[in-house]
Write a protein that holds these residues in place. Structure first.
Motif, mmCIF file in Angstrom:
data_model
loop_
_atom_site.group_PDB
_atom_site.id
_atom_site.type_symbol
_atom_site.label_atom_id
_atom_site.label_comp_id
_atom_site.label_asym_id
_atom_site.label_seq_id
_atom_site.Cartn_x
_atom_site.Cartn_y
_atom_site.Cartn_z
ATOM 1 N N TRP A 155 0.799 -1.218 0.000
ATOM 2 C CA TRP A 155 0.000 0.000 0.000
ATOM 3 C C TRP A 155 0.834 1.271 0.000
ATOM 4 O O TRP A 155 0.385 2.297 -0.487
ATOM 5 N N GLY A 156 2.002 1.242 0.619
ATOM 6 C CA GLY A 156 2.709 2.496 0.819
ATOM 7 C C GLY A 156 1.889 3.423 1.692
ATOM 8 O O GLY A 156 1.286 2.997 2.683
ATOM 9 N N ARG A 157 1.801 4.708 1.315
ATOM 10 C CA ARG A 157 1.082 5.692 2.129
ATOM 11 C C ARG A 157 -0.431 5.472 2.144
ATOM 12 O O ARG A 157 -1.143 6.111 2.932
ATOM 13 N N THR A 158 -0.945 4.583 1.305
ATOM 14 C CA THR A 158 -2.382 4.304 1.298
ATOM 15 C C THR A 158 -2.758 3.201 2.279
ATOM 16 O O THR A 158 -3.905 2.765 2.305
ATOM 17 N N PHE A 159 -1.788 2.735 3.077
ATOM 18 C CA PHE A 159 -2.072 1.676 4.041
ATOM 19 C C PHE A 159 -3.302 2.023 4.866
ATOM 20 O O PHE A 159 -3.421 3.126 5.404
ATOM 21 N N THR A 160 -4.212 1.089 4.970
ATOM 22 C CA THR A 160 -5.504 1.334 5.616
ATOM 23 C C THR A 160 -5.345 1.423 7.127
ATOM 24 O O THR A 160 -5.263 0.415 7.812
ATOM 25 N N MET A 161 -5.320 2.644 7.620
ATOM 26 C CA MET A 161 -5.025 2.917 9.028
ATOM 27 C C MET A 161 -6.268 3.423 9.757
ATOM 28 O O MET A 161 -6.608 4.602 9.685
ATOM 29 N N PRO A 162 -6.984 2.545 10.472
ATOM 30 C CA PRO A 162 -8.084 3.013 11.324
ATOM 31 C C PRO A 162 -7.544 3.590 12.632
ATOM 32 O O PRO A 162 -6.370 3.397 12.972
ATOM 33 N N LEU A 163 -8.407 4.277 13.359
ATOM 34 C CA LEU A 163 -7.972 4.904 14.600
ATOM 35 C C LEU A 163 -7.433 3.892 15.609
ATOM 36 O O LEU A 163 -6.445 4.146 16.291
ATOM 37 N N ALA A 164 -8.076 2.721 15.683
ATOM 38 C CA ALA A 164 -7.642 1.721 16.652
ATOM 39 C C ALA A 164 -6.221 1.250 16.356
ATOM 40 O O ALA A 164 -5.417 1.037 17.273
ATOM 41 N N LEU A 165 -5.896 1.114 15.065
ATOM 42 C CA LEU A 165 -4.553 0.685 14.695
ATOM 43 C C LEU A 165 -3.543 1.794 14.962
ATOM 44 O O LEU A 165 -2.404 1.546 15.378
ATOM 45 N N LYS A 166 -3.961 3.038 14.723
ATOM 46 C CA LYS A 166 -3.094 4.181 15.029
ATOM 47 C C LYS A 166 -2.741 4.211 16.520
ATOM 48 O O LYS A 166 -1.582 4.421 16.900
ATOM 49 N N GLU A 167 -3.744 4.006 17.345
ATOM 50 C CA GLU A 167 -3.508 4.022 18.796
ATOM 51 C C GLU A 167 -2.549 2.913 19.211
ATOM 52 O O GLU A 167 -1.674 3.117 20.059
ATOM 53 N N LEU A 168 -2.701 1.734 18.599
ATOM 54 C CA LEU A 168 -1.791 0.630 18.894
ATOM 55 C C LEU A 168 -0.374 0.970 18.462
ATOM 56 O O LEU A 168 0.594 0.738 19.201
ATOM 57 N N TYR A 169 -0.259 1.528 17.261
ATOM 58 C CA TYR A 169 1.054 1.908 16.728
ATOM 59 C C TYR A 169 1.736 2.943 17.632
ATOM 60 O O TYR A 169 2.929 2.813 17.972
ATOM 61 N N GLU A 170 0.989 3.951 18.033
ATOM 62 C CA GLU A 170 1.580 5.000 18.873
ATOM 63 C C GLU A 170 1.941 4.484 20.261
ATOM 64 O O GLU A 170 2.945 4.896 20.849
ATOM 65 N N LYS A 171 1.127 3.576 20.777
ATOM 66 C CA LYS A 171 1.437 2.983 22.075
ATOM 67 C C LYS A 171 2.728 2.182 22.006
ATOM 68 O O LYS A 171 3.560 2.252 22.919
ATOM 69 N N GLU A 172 2.898 1.439 20.912
ATOM 70 C CA GLU A 172 4.119 0.645 20.750
ATOM 71 C C GLU A 172 5.342 1.545 20.609
ATOM 72 O O GLU A 172 6.412 1.245 21.149
ATOM 73 N N LYS A 173 5.183 2.657 19.895
ATOM 74 C CA LYS A 173 6.300 3.596 19.766
ATOM 75 C C LYS A 173 6.693 4.172 21.122
ATOM 76 O O LYS A 173 7.874 4.369 21.424
ATOM 77 N N GLU A 174 5.679 4.428 21.945
ATOM 78 C CA GLU A 174 5.932 5.050 23.245
ATOM 79 C C GLU A 174 6.521 4.068 24.247
ATOM 80 O O GLU A 174 7.437 4.411 25.012
ATOM 81 N N THR A 175 6.012 2.833 24.237
ATOM 82 C CA THR A 175 6.417 1.867 25.259
ATOM 83 C C THR A 175 7.515 0.922 24.817
ATOM 84 O O THR A 175 8.157 0.274 25.646
ATOM 85 N N GLY A 176 7.696 0.807 23.499
ATOM 86 C CA GLY A 176 8.678 -0.146 22.990
ATOM 87 C C GLY A 176 8.165 -1.566 22.899
ATOM 88 O O GLY A 176 8.872 -2.476 22.465
ATOM 89 N N GLN A 177 6.890 -1.762 23.302
ATOM 90 C CA GLN A 177 6.294 -3.098 23.194
ATOM 91 C C GLN A 177 6.027 -3.432 21.730
ATOM 92 O O GLN A 177 5.798 -2.561 20.906
ATOM 93 N N LYS A 178 6.041 -4.720 21.419
ATOM 94 C CA LYS A 178 5.825 -5.169 20.050
ATOM 95 C C LYS A 178 4.525 -5.958 19.945
ATOM 96 O O LYS A 178 4.210 -6.762 20.816
ATOM 97 N N SER A 179 3.784 -5.711 18.885
ATOM 98 C CA SER A 179 2.569 -6.485 18.601
ATOM 99 C C SER A 179 2.840 -7.362 17.389
ATOM 100 O O SER A 179 3.960 -7.458 16.905
#
Length: 688
Positions: free
Chosen positions: A109-133
């Motif tokens: 997809w590149g920049r068109t990757f389908t990013m819902p809010l729930a996935l954004k929140e997970l991504y940002e949480k992982e960036k902040e905590t260093g945890q991996k999903s």
């Protein structure tokens, strides 16, 4: 067969592979033979879907795109040999009917990757905590350059390295070879098309690289060139490679598309470059161009909604034959008369069809037999096939239930559910059935019940069927909606269904049928404001009520925005007043539809007041309140489009307590759309 259509039934060649006719089933999300969301697996319920279309004379089948890498697990598609092995029986049966199959494979997809809010929140949480999903963010959020995500621009994609590009090139070759060994007749490269990852490399506004994959024309198209060269190296020159191709981008900038007929400065690929690139890519080794227009910033060109003209991509796609010798397919609300003419003139080689095959698997047979009125038309609603919505405050969203049936059809629930809705299985017990209300839900349940052998009577309080959909289909751009009305009316007339017109049922006690179905629809929601008696209800306008030059439309939902657009086309000056923080804030309304409408309203300079409350309708105007101030707007007429609520008068006043033979269906149960009305009606009819 209509003489003009004869050429559609003639064979043509893609490389060394002969296709028996000029009908190409286009790839669509949800029709994937191999799913990659989130891991690789064989697509669900695909067997009957593809076999039924192969039986009905489709020449070339291209299933929905499968990415070279999975969303999770860092899996490569070429490693999934057991999945490809599992597809061999399906391929064999498709081939038994003379159809060919190209698997569409993509870099992602590149920049068109389908990013819902729930996935954004997970991504940002992982960036902040260093945890991996389980999500492989490092390979999902990539692009040619540092770019904003299409759905949530605050998410930034990193540039691919040259080494990673070469990994993808290698994966294309290995995957194509596995396809060839499995029995696929070719592959389609996804894509220099629609603003996906490969396409982002080709366009200047998304490629800011300074290495060998950026800058000059040759560098920007290098990735796509190396892909086909690697496929040919691993598979040989005789294995066909199609390219999904956007001739032009139709893009003004990030998040802004150019509507049909608009004069603008192209941010992406213009026609001159589109023709140059087509020749360049042909010479690199591609054997076919499967073409239309657009990017995700102008998504409605590749996924044209009802507001886009029929055959909307023909003007650009037919120019390709001026510069290439390989076959060219055109997609985008294609119609057989126009496709036949262009093929006869040597401007096209085949007709690309997507959603029409979701609606009616027998489309080709009905064309061949000149049973045109029997074709269930695609109305370009996207209610079931692509119900991904986006508006202020959300990303790329899809409701859970809609996600399970993406790629299906709002008008034809049998698509991908051929066994569940088997018309050959008649009802075990024949019953008499009363259907109260002749709208779409009522007509559908009556139709299916009659097909299954029941005795059905429709009680309709007016003198016509189809209810509120008559108003919805009234605008001039709703030609396919009108075809659907004719189709479903014809279906009712062809079955032993009794229709009682001008017959309003006021109490259920007067009915003696075995089963009673209440399908009385919805009623307009009203605003309690001074002067409301001066307003015109939305359906009144749509059914022919005349209005003056300046018109205030109260409500910026789908109906209100469509009314505003219809007013513009009639030379009026509409203004939209919406209470919410955005217009078209409707779950399940595909972004292809909503972004097209937004850009049309932008293009026609329709004023929109958001976060605005209607205070009063006065003589020659309205008074509204915004966050900043109270405003008086002059207008000749006011159209109220404030939504609908179930009309439960008969339900509330009925005597159904404790009874099992009374059912409700459609908007009287919960206001929805065509998908909810028709699908509920199918389920009810098959339960009786």
């Amino acid at each position: 067969m209509k003489k003009e259509h004869e050429i559609l039934f003639e064979p043509f060649k893609i490389g060394t592979v002969m296709i028996k006719n000029r009908f190409v089933l286009e790839p669509m999300e949800g029709t994937n033979m191999i799913d990659c969301l989130p891991i690789f697996k064989i697509g669900e319920d695909i067997y009957d879907y593809y076999v039924e279309r192969a039986k009905n004379h489709v020449g070339l089948i291209i299933p929905g795109m499968v990415t070279l890498r999975s969303m999770v697990g860092k899996q490569w598609l070429y490693e999934q040999k057991e999945i490809f092995e599992g597809l061999k029986p399906l391929l064999a049966e498709i081939h038994s009917y003379g159809a060919k199959v190209f698997l569409q494979i993509g870099a992602g997809w590149g920049r068109t990757f389908t990013m819902p809010l729930a996935l954004k929140e997970l991504y940002e949480k992982e960036k902040e905590t260093g945890q991996k999903s389980m999500f492989d963010w490092d390979n999902l959020l990539v692009a040619p350059s540092e770019l904003p995500n299409r759905w949530l621009p605050e998410i930034i994609h990193r540039p691919l390295t040259e080494g990673e590009i070469l990994e993808y090139v290698d994966a294309y070759g290995k995957t194509a070879k596995l396809c060839m060994e499995t029995g696929f007749d070719g592959v389609e490269v996804h894509a220099v098309h629609e603003g996906y990852l490969l396409d982002q490399f080709t366009t200047k506004y998304t490629n800011r690289r300074t290495d060998q994959y950026g800058g000059t024309f040759d560098n920007r198209y290098r990735f796509a060139k190396e892909v086909v060269e690697e496929i040919k190296r691993q598979c040989g020159d005789t294995f066909p490679v199609s390219l999904r191709y956007s001739v032009t981008s139709k893009t003004i900038g990030f998040g802004i598309g150019a509507v049909y007929g608009e004069k603008f400065t192209e941010a992406g690929r213009d026609l001159e470059e589109g023709l140059k690139a087509a020749k360049y890519l042909q010479d690199a080794g591609y054997d076919m161009l499967n073409a239309d227009n657009g990017t995700y910033d102008s998504w409605y060109w590749a996924h044209p909604p009802v507001y886009m003209p029929l055959n909307c991509n023909m003007a650009e796609v037919t120019r390709l034959k001026e510069v290439v010798e390989i076959p060219v397919v055109c997609a985008g609300r294609m119609q057989p008369d126009e496709a036949s003419a262009s093929i006869s003139e040597g401007k096209l080689d085949a007709m690309g069809i997507g959603r029409q095959f979701l609606a009616d698997p027998e489309y080709i047979v009905k064309l061949e037999q000149e049973k045109f009125s029997d074709i269930l038309p695609c109305i370009a609603c996207h209610n079931a096939c692509l119900p991904i919505y986006h508006y202020e405050g959300v990303g790329c969203e899809i409701d859970e239930e809609d996600g399970k049936t993406q790629g299906h059809c709002a008008l034809n629930p049998r698509t991908f559910c051929e066994q569940k809705y088997d018309f050959e299985k008649k009802a075990a017990v024949t019953k008499s059935i009363a259907v109260i209300g002749g709208g779409i839900a009522g007509m559908t349940v009556a139709r299916i019940a009659a097909i299954r052998g029941h005795e059905v009577t429709i009680y309709e309080k007016s003198d016509r069927l189809c209810g509120v959909f008559n108003a919805a289909a009234a605008p001039e751009f709703k030609e396919k909606d009108k075809e659907f009305i004719r189709w479903i009316q014809q279906e009712i007339e062809s079955l032993p269904i009794k229709v009682e017109y001008n017959c309003e049922i006021t109490t259920l006690a007067e009915l003696t049928e075995d089963e009673i179905i209440i399908a009385t629809g919805a009623k307009p929601r009203k605003l309690d404001v001074p002067g409301q008696e001066k307003a015109i209800e939305a359906t009144e306008y749509l059914l022919g009520r005349k209005v003056g030059k300046d018109v205030a439309v109260i409500g910026g939902g789908l109906t209100g925005c469509e009314i505003a657009y219809d007013l513009v086309l009639k030379g009026k000056r509409p203004v939209i007043v919406e209470m919410a923080d955005d217009i078209l804030k409707t779950k399940g309304l595909c972004m292809a539809n909503s972004s097209c409408m937004r850009d049309l309203l932008r293009y026609y300079e329709v004023p929109i007041y958001k976060n605005a409350k209607l205070l009063e309708i006065i003589e020659n105007g309205i008074v509204i309140e915004t966050a900043e101030k109270t405003i008086q707007l002059e207008c000749d007429d006011v159209i109220m489009s404030c939504g609908y609520m179930p009309d439960t008068r008969l339900v509330d006043g009925g005597t159904q307590q404790g009874k099992t033979n009374i059912h409700i269906v459609g908007d009287v149960k919960k206001v929805g759309n065509l998908k909810t009305a028709i699908w509920e009606a199918y389920d009810l009819a098959f339960s009786l």
